[in-house]
Design an enzyme around this catalytic site. Structure first.
Site, PDB file in Angstrom:
ATOM      1  N   GLU A  26      -7.033   0.589  -4.311  1.00  0.00           N
ATOM      2  CA  GLU A  26      -7.064   0.217  -2.910  1.00  0.00           C
ATOM      3  C   GLU A  26      -8.638  -0.169  -2.398  1.00  0.00           C
ATOM      4  O   GLU A  26      -8.609  -1.106  -1.594  1.00  0.00           O
ATOM      5  CB  GLU A  26      -6.778   1.701  -2.211  1.00  0.00           C
ATOM      6  N   LYS A  37       2.819  11.419  -3.241  1.00  0.00           N
ATOM      7  CA  LYS A  37       1.869  10.680  -4.126  1.00  0.00           C
ATOM      8  C   LYS A  37       0.891  11.656  -4.745  1.00  0.00           C
ATOM      9  O   LYS A  37       0.422  11.319  -6.125  1.00  0.00           O
ATOM     10  CB  LYS A  37       1.236   9.624  -3.265  1.00  0.00           C
ATOM     11  N   ASP A  55     -13.099   4.843   1.781  1.00  0.00           N
ATOM     12  CA  ASP A  55     -11.796   4.861   2.212  1.00  0.00           C
ATOM     13  C   ASP A  55     -11.238   6.241   2.395  1.00  0.00           C
ATOM     14  O   ASP A  55     -11.175   7.009   1.291  1.00  0.00           O
ATOM     15  CB  ASP A  55     -10.828   4.221   0.924  1.00  0.00           C
ATOM     16  N   ASP A  87       0.794  -1.057   0.136  1.00  0.00           N
ATOM     17  CA  ASP A  87       0.144   0.001  -0.128  1.00  0.00           C
ATOM     18  C   ASP A  87       0.809   1.397   0.119  1.00  0.00           C
ATOM     19  O   ASP A  87       1.579   1.460   1.016  1.00  0.00           O
ATOM     20  CB  ASP A  87      -0.871  -0.027   1.424  1.00  0.00           C
TER      21      ASP A  87
END
Lengths: 210, 623
Positions: B184, B84, B206, B21
């Site tokens: 994800e 990211k 999420d 992850d």
């Protein structure tokens, strides 16, 4: 029924063999009905289509070929992509009808741009309702009118597909007048879908600026 | 030679793959062990590696993770976080983030983002690769030397093609073979083993450090299908922190000038204070928001109640629910169609978030697994599937954004619509607009908007070599293929001549193959230390296998070996065992090579006996 080149078992799909698990190289086959082993036609059992997608997907998904070498993995990629592409055509009423009209040599949307005559007057009204709602205040009459318009458009869409289904059952002969009428009905559905999309985004804007 | 032959006889080679992850705030790896996914927890800690890289000096080895995070206040200029957010993006895409970054971000002529680090431009891909290397290093250690070079890496469902490609490139730079890039939320549902429930519709909510994703999944007979995804790439725990930071900045605006309020060190300190306060508020009704930056004579202390915090973040929570509405509507479903809700991401620990989600869906969400670990665990499940460990699960993912070509008028001709199951493909016919036109320019775009200028351009290509013909005569079929990772390849075929061309799209915000190769070379040259450490791990793993196999066969083959070879081999085993305690790769390499030579007679003997038994009962002319 075609048979597997490796084990000669009858094939449910030309893309892979359910009996021996072989992936089969298919060159240029783009008939979605053939890829799913289904008879060409408007009527389609949605449950059966889904069952086949899952069963065939298990035969050829690249996840199961991750360690199998480049050639097998790429074939698994290609065949699964072809299967998914075919499924997207079959599962979607518009795309399935559009594919059938093309396959029967009917006009494309650039050959025939008209909508059915009876439909045109309504279109002007509906466009006006949408125009009025653009920029209108939340809760105003213009916005409330969208609810009714949404119901009208959805039911028009349903009726259009009843006519399309009737024109496609049984499949018309290549070159028949029915194909031109089908294209005009499909153009109407395209308009309805665009209008419904716009209506949805207008409603969502109001939902999020609450 | 000897080693290769021994390896032929050793059928115990195991392929181990990890799930990673790669998060905006933290990264985490998990492995499949003893029939279940397990998060790698080095030193008994929680396993989370802060996705932070600090560069101490021009030629110093960069710090990654917790040690780098500690430097954030001291050296904000060279401490890179939230990288990211920059992956696969252009400068125009990240304007909102730049204000929060104490390090300068620029764009080169090709639209590739760069961060100047001690005078050297670093791309987001390179910085991410440093985080991945650290994760990988920990996984190798957890496996005590077993080679783990394959991985499933997760990305937010909303990641477009350049962002996915950038992630893949980062892994390549880190020396990791990417088995698959998965979404994800999809990984999360794998972690909860929801495939075992038979049939149902699941929402994965999420709320991570930097992104919010909501996915609607349909599970039937072990097949996962993502029906729709929605979300917000700029909504997460960082934004919850920002609500508190804004509170601090607001209250200090009389004491401090704008320069000081925007000072990098101040912002970093405020961020850490806000995060700490937020975490405490999840467990307690009130918490201290305390900030001190000694050399800037700033001291701030205030008690924040849970109500204050909830009021400040309420608009953010509502934004997540808007995205949920959109996803449900895209899937053609309503709240009552949802059978299960899965909570992912550390920010779902915030009680207000949990409460609102429960109200919205009218059911208690899954919170049994650690929300920080769920994604990595699911990635490890998928890694296990992809290394042949499980054929019961089949993940069918979808592409999050439509792909198309710009048409003459600047509109978009969509070839692949969003939420199509991948891998997928589509072919569209094109022709020329003027007589004797021999080339066509294409602009590949991704997005939902009607105009190409409102979508993201993935790159342009020119199709040349069309035979001169009257306008409208040539038939050019352009084919899009999206692979199981969501990455696009484009090919074109001139149907009149049958000529085909595979098109290399010049990536807009990505690296070319040559750039990746160049970086790989450079990183090998620079990171000799890293390389040595890896080499030691590799060599020891290799040596261990050789020792095990040799000892196994030596017991039976002992009496067939000539005495000299036997003595050599026994010496080699002794020095081999000693080498397992060494740390210099060159020394271990020497021992390994000597060992290999000493095993040659044994290998030959074994090969001979294998050949004999294989050929037993056959006449010479049948061989």
């Amino acid at each position: 029924m075609p048979e597997c080149p490796a084990c000669h078992a009858p094939l449910e799909t030309p893309l892979a063999c359910g009996a021996c698990g072989a992936l089969i190289e298919v060159e240029g086959e783009s008939d979605p009905f053939a890829l799913f082993g289904l008879a060409r036609g408007w009527e389609l059992d949605a449950g059966e289509l889904k069952k086949r997608l899952l069963r065939f997907g298990r035969m050829m998904h690249p996840d199961f070929y991750a360690a199998a070498g480049d050639a097998a993995r790429e074939l698994a990629e290609r065949n699964t992509a072809a299967l998914n592409e075919a499924h997207d055509v079959l599962a979607n009423d518009f795309r399935r009808a559009d594919w059938l009209v093309r396959a029967l040599g009917g006009p494309t949307e650039s050959d025939e741009r008209q909508m059915p005559q009876a439909f045109l007057m309504d279109v002007l009204d509906w466009n006006e309702t949408l125009d009025d709602a653009r920029g209108a205040a939340p809760g105003s009459a213009e916005i409330r009118a969208l609810d009714e318009l949404g119901e009208t458009l959805s039911s028009e869409r349903g009726e259009a597909f009843v006519r399309i289904g009737a024109l496609l059952t049984p499949l018309p002969d290549p070159g028949s007048d029915a194909l031109g009428r089908l294209r005009r009905e499909l153009n109407a559905v395209r308009y309805l879908d665009r209008a419904l999309r716009e209506l949805k985004s207008l409603r969502l804007q109001h939902a999020s600026t609450r | 030679m000897g080693y290769i032959e021994l390896n032929v006889l050793n059928n115990e080679t195991t392929t181990v793959a990890m799930g990673i992850d790669l998060g905006t705030t933290n990264s985490l790896a998990a492995l499949w062990q003893d029939g279940r996914p397990v998060v790698i927890k080095p030193d008994g800690k929680n396993g989370k590696i802060p996705s932070v890289v600090q560069f101490p000096g021009p030629n110093a080895i960069p710090l990654v993770g917790g040690k780098a995070l500690e430097q954030a206040v001291v050296d904000p200029r060279n401490t890179i976080f939230s990288i990211k957010r920059l992956m696969g993006r252009g400068l125009a895409d990240v304007q909102d983030d730049l204000a929060a970054f104490p390090f300068p971000v620029t764009e080169n002529v090709r639209g590739l983002l760069q961060i100047d680090v001690h005078g050297k431009p670093m791309t987001p891909q390179e910085i991410s690769s440093l985080i991945l290397m650290r994760v990988h290093d920990l996984a190798c250690r957890a496996m005590s030397g077993n080679e783990v070079v394959k991985a499933v890496i997760t990305v937010p469902a909303y990641f477009d093609e350049p962002q996915r490609q950038a992630t893949r490139d980062a892994a390549r730079l880190a020396g990791i073979e990417v088995l698959r890039i998965i979404n994800e939320p999809t990984a999360a549902s794998l972690a909860y083993g929801l495939d075992r429930r038979g049939e149902g519709t699941v929402v994965v909510y999420d709320l991570g450090g930097g992104t919010f994703d909501v996915s609607v999944l349909r599970i039937e007979d072990g097949v996962f299908r993502v029906l729709a995804t929605s979300g917000d790439t700029h909504l997460g725990g960082d934004d919850l922190d920002r609500a508190l930071i804004d509170m601090i900045r607001g209250e200090l605006s009389e004491q401090l000038g704008p320069d000081e309020l925007n000072d990098p060190a101040f912002l970093q300190a405020a961020k850490l204070a806000a995060e700490k306060c937020k975490v405490e508020l999840s467990a307690h009704p009130r918490a201290d928001l305390h900030l001190m930056v000694p050399d800037r004579r700033v001291s701030f202390r205030r008690t924040i109640s849970r109500e204050d915090f909830e009021a400040a973040i309420a608009p953010l929570v509502e934004r997540t629910l808007d995205a949920c509405r959109l996803a449900l509507s895209d899937a053609g479903l309503t709240n009552s169609d949802i059978d299960e809700v899965v909570m992912v991401g550390g920010s779902t620990r915030v009680p207000a978030v949990l409460k609102r989600v429960e109200e919205f869906f009218g059911r208690k969400p899954h919170t049994e697994l650690n929300p920080d670990e769920v994604v990595a665990l699911g990635a490890a499940v998928q890694a296990h599937v992809l290394t042949g460990g499980n054929r019961d699960i089949l993940l069918m993912d979808v592409i999050p954004l439509s792909l198309g070509l710009e048409t003459m008028g600047g509109a978009v001709d969509k070839l692949i619509t969003r939420n199509s199951t991948i891998p997928c493909q589509s072919t569209e016919g094109f022709t020329t607009h003027v007589d004797n036109q021999t080339g066509i320019d294409f602009n590949v775009v991704q997005g939902e908007r009607e105009l190409a200028s409102d979508c993201r351009s993935l790159g342009r290509f020119k199709l040349t070599g069309i035979p001169p013909m009257p306008a409208g005569m040539p038939k050019i079929a352009v084919r899009f293929h999206v692979d199981a990772d969501g990455l696009l390849t484009v090919s074109a075929k001139d149907e009149s001549s049958g000529a085909t061309a595979s098109i290399e799209i010049q990536p807009m915000h990505g690296l070319t193959d040559a750039e990746v190769e160049g970086m790989l070379e450079a990183s090998f040259a620079n990171a000799q230390a890293d390389f040595d450490a890896r080499r030691v791990v590799d060599l020891k793993a290799e040596l261990e296998t050789m020792l095990r196999v040799t000892e196994k066969h030596l017991t039976t083959a002992r009496e067939h070996l000539d005495p000299e070879s036997l003595t050599d081999l026994e010496d080699a085993v002794r020095s081999g065992k000693h080498a397992m305690t060494l740390n210099d790769p060159r020394e271990i390499q020497t021992v390994r090579d000597g060992f290999e030579r000493a095993t040659l007679p044994l290998a030959a003997l074994l090969m001979d006996s294998v050949a004999k038994s294989a050929l037993a009962g056959k006449k010479l002319d049948e061989v």
